[in-house]
Design a protein around this motif. Structure first.
Motif, PDB file in Angstrom:
ATOM      1  N   ARG A  18       2.417  -6.784   8.770  1.00 18.56           N
ATOM      2  CA  ARG A  18       1.756  -5.597   9.339  1.00 18.56           C
ATOM      3  C   ARG A  18       2.370  -5.204  10.676  1.00 18.56           C
ATOM      4  N   TYR A  52     -12.663  -1.640  -3.617  1.00 20.85           N
ATOM      5  CA  TYR A  52     -13.153  -1.758  -2.233  1.00 20.85           C
ATOM      6  C   TYR A  52     -14.678  -1.578  -2.140  1.00 20.85           C
ATOM      7  N   ARG A  68      -2.626 -14.510   4.547  1.00 20.56           N
ATOM      8  CA  ARG A  68      -3.291 -13.767   5.640  1.00 20.56           C
ATOM      9  C   ARG A  68      -2.508 -13.978   6.959  1.00 20.56           C
ATOM     10  N   PHE A 116     -15.396   4.171   7.230  1.00 20.59           N
ATOM     11  CA  PHE A 116     -14.025   4.524   6.846  1.00 20.59           C
ATOM     12  C   PHE A 116     -13.802   4.501   5.339  1.00 20.59           C
ATOM     13  N   ASN A 123      -2.116   0.163   6.677  1.00 19.63           N
ATOM     14  CA  ASN A 123      -1.605  -1.096   7.208  1.00 19.63           C
ATOM     15  C   ASN A 123      -0.745  -1.889   6.230  1.00 19.63           C
ATOM     16  N   ILE A 141      -4.538   1.037  11.646  1.00 18.40           N
ATOM     17  CA  ILE A 141      -5.529   0.119  11.050  1.00 18.40           C
ATOM     18  C   ILE A 141      -5.850   0.522   9.612  1.00 18.40           C
ATOM     19  N   GLY A 142      -5.774   1.777   9.300  1.00 15.88           N
ATOM     20  CA  GLY A 142      -6.038   2.231   7.931  1.00 15.88           C
ATOM     21  C   GLY A 142      -4.807   2.077   7.057  1.00 15.88           C
ATOM     22  N   LYS A 192       0.818  -1.209   0.000  1.00 14.40           N
ATOM     23  CA  LYS A 192       0.000   0.000   0.000  1.00 14.40           C
ATOM     24  C   LYS A 192       0.864   1.276   0.000  1.00 14.40           C
ATOM     25  N   GLU A 229     -12.004   7.553   3.778  1.00 16.11           N
ATOM     26  CA  GLU A 229     -10.603   7.568   4.210  1.00 16.11           C
ATOM     27  C   GLU A 229      -9.785   6.501   3.478  1.00 16.11           C
ATOM     28  N   LEU A 230     -10.394   5.328   3.320  1.00 20.51           N
ATOM     29  CA  LEU A 230      -9.722   4.205   2.665  1.00 20.51           C
ATOM     30  C   LEU A 230      -9.407   4.545   1.205  1.00 20.51           C
ATOM     31  N   HIS A 238     -16.888  -2.420   0.780  1.00 25.65           N
ATOM     32  CA  HIS A 238     -16.834  -1.596   1.999  1.00 25.65           C
ATOM     33  C   HIS A 238     -17.538  -0.247   1.851  1.00 25.65           C
ATOM     34  N   THR A 272      -5.645  -7.008  10.632  1.00 28.47           N
ATOM     35  CA  THR A 272      -5.883  -5.715   9.985  1.00 28.47           C
ATOM     36  C   THR A 272      -5.284  -4.571  10.804  1.00 28.47           C
TER      37      THR A 272
HETATM   38  P1  GDP Z   1      -8.200  -6.668   5.605  1.00 25.83           P
HETATM   39  O1  GDP Z   1      -8.889  -7.794   4.860  1.00 25.83           O
HETATM   40  O2  GDP Z   1      -7.355  -7.161   6.756  1.00 25.83           O
HETATM   41  O3  GDP Z   1      -7.435  -5.750   4.698  1.00 25.83           O
HETATM   42  O4  GDP Z   1      -9.336  -5.781   6.314  1.00 25.83           O
HETATM   43  P2  GDP Z   1     -10.815  -5.329   5.847  1.00 25.83           P
HETATM   44  O5  GDP Z   1     -11.248  -6.079   4.620  1.00 25.83           O
HETATM   45  O6  GDP Z   1     -11.682  -5.371   7.048  1.00 25.83           O
HETATM   46  O7  GDP Z   1     -10.620  -3.780   5.480  1.00 25.83           O
HETATM   47  C1  GDP Z   1     -10.037  -3.403   4.250  1.00 25.83           C
HETATM   48  C2  GDP Z   1      -9.098  -2.255   4.503  1.00 25.83           C
HETATM   49  O8  GDP Z   1      -9.846  -1.133   4.953  1.00 25.83           O
HETATM   50  C3  GDP Z   1      -8.059  -2.491   5.604  1.00 25.83           C
HETATM   51  O9  GDP Z   1      -6.932  -3.225   5.188  1.00 25.83           O
HETATM   52  C4  GDP Z   1      -7.708  -1.058   5.990  1.00 25.83           C
HETATM   53  O10 GDP Z   1      -6.789  -0.476   5.061  1.00 25.83           O
HETATM   54  C5  GDP Z   1      -9.058  -0.357   5.856  1.00 25.83           C
HETATM   55  N1  GDP Z   1      -9.737  -0.280   7.150  1.00 25.83           N
HETATM   56  C6  GDP Z   1     -10.329  -1.273   7.859  1.00 25.83           C
HETATM   57  N2  GDP Z   1     -10.839  -0.829   9.018  1.00 25.83           N
HETATM   58  C7  GDP Z   1     -10.574   0.514   9.057  1.00 25.83           C
HETATM   59  C8  GDP Z   1     -10.837   1.559   9.981  1.00 25.83           C
HETATM   60  O11 GDP Z   1     -11.442   1.349  11.042  1.00 25.83           O
HETATM   61  N3  GDP Z   1     -10.381   2.811   9.654  1.00 25.83           N
HETATM   62  C9  GDP Z   1      -9.727   3.073   8.498  1.00 25.83           C
HETATM   63  N4  GDP Z   1      -9.315   4.318   8.225  1.00 25.83           N
HETATM   64  N5  GDP Z   1      -9.457   2.119   7.582  1.00 25.83           N
HETATM   65  C10 GDP Z   1      -9.865   0.852   7.861  1.00 25.83           C
END
Ligand code: GDP
Length: 139
Positions: free
Chosen positions: A104, A51, A87, A59, A114, A111-112, A11, A62-63, A54, A93
């Motif tokens: 990570r 994405y 994984r 978020f 990452n 968390i964002g 990223k 922001e993402l 989501h 995450t």
């Molecule tokens: P992953 O499969 O571990 O990547 O996690 P997810 O599928 O739940 O989320 C996708 C991506 O969204 C994550 O890798 C983060 O970059 C982002 N993300 C997830 N949760 C948050 C959050 O609470 N805040 C922000 N800013 N980004 C988030």
């Protein structure tokens, strides 16, 4: 080549912080083979599409802003049990919860932001690989 695939993105935070080489080294040392790879930058439309699952999450804005903020490295990785093993290699995450030594835990800052993406199923690995790479770019 092994039977299973996963799609990763290094990223924008990890690219900006100079971690491309260290992350690719950890990936190949863990037994993954790289069957496609490029340095690229997502457009707004690309990030929103990638994405889209989501889009209702708080978020999402922001993402998308983060993922379009600079270049990324996209790669297709191959290994037996690729999705689950990758994984495990990247960790949770939230880097604060990621196991010691995972990508990570080593390279993510929040968390964002990452450091890396990893597909969450074989089906999504195929979709995400085809999102980033034409057939002639997949080896
Ligand atoms: P992953 O499969 O571990 O990547 O996690 P997810 O599928 O739940 O989320 C996708 C991506 O969204 C994550 O890798 C983060 O970059 C982002 N993300 C997830 N949760 C948050 C959050 O609470 N805040 C922000 N800013 N980004 C988030």
């Amino acid at each position: 080549m092994a039977a299973n695939k996963t799609l990763t993105m290094i990223k924008p935070d990890a690219v900006r912080n100079g971690h491309i080489g260290a992350i690719l080294n950890q990936i190949t040392e863990a037994g993954f083979q790289i069957s496609a790879m490029k340095l690229t930058q997502l457009s707004l439309a690309d990030a929103e599409a990638f994405y889209s699952v989501h889009k209702e999450r708080p978020f999402f804005g922001e993402l998308v802003e983060f993922m379009t903020s600079g270049p990324i490295v996209a790669a297709i990785l191959e290994k037996d049990n690729a999705v689950e093993d990758f994984r495990t290699l990247i960790g949770s995450t939230n880097p604060a919860e990621a196991a010691e030594g995972t990508i990570r835990a080593r390279f993510a800052t929040s968390i964002g932001e990452n450091a890396v993406h990893g597909s969450d199923s074989d089906e999504n690995a195929q979709i995400e690989g085809d999102f980033h790479f034409a057939g002639r770019e997949q080896f």
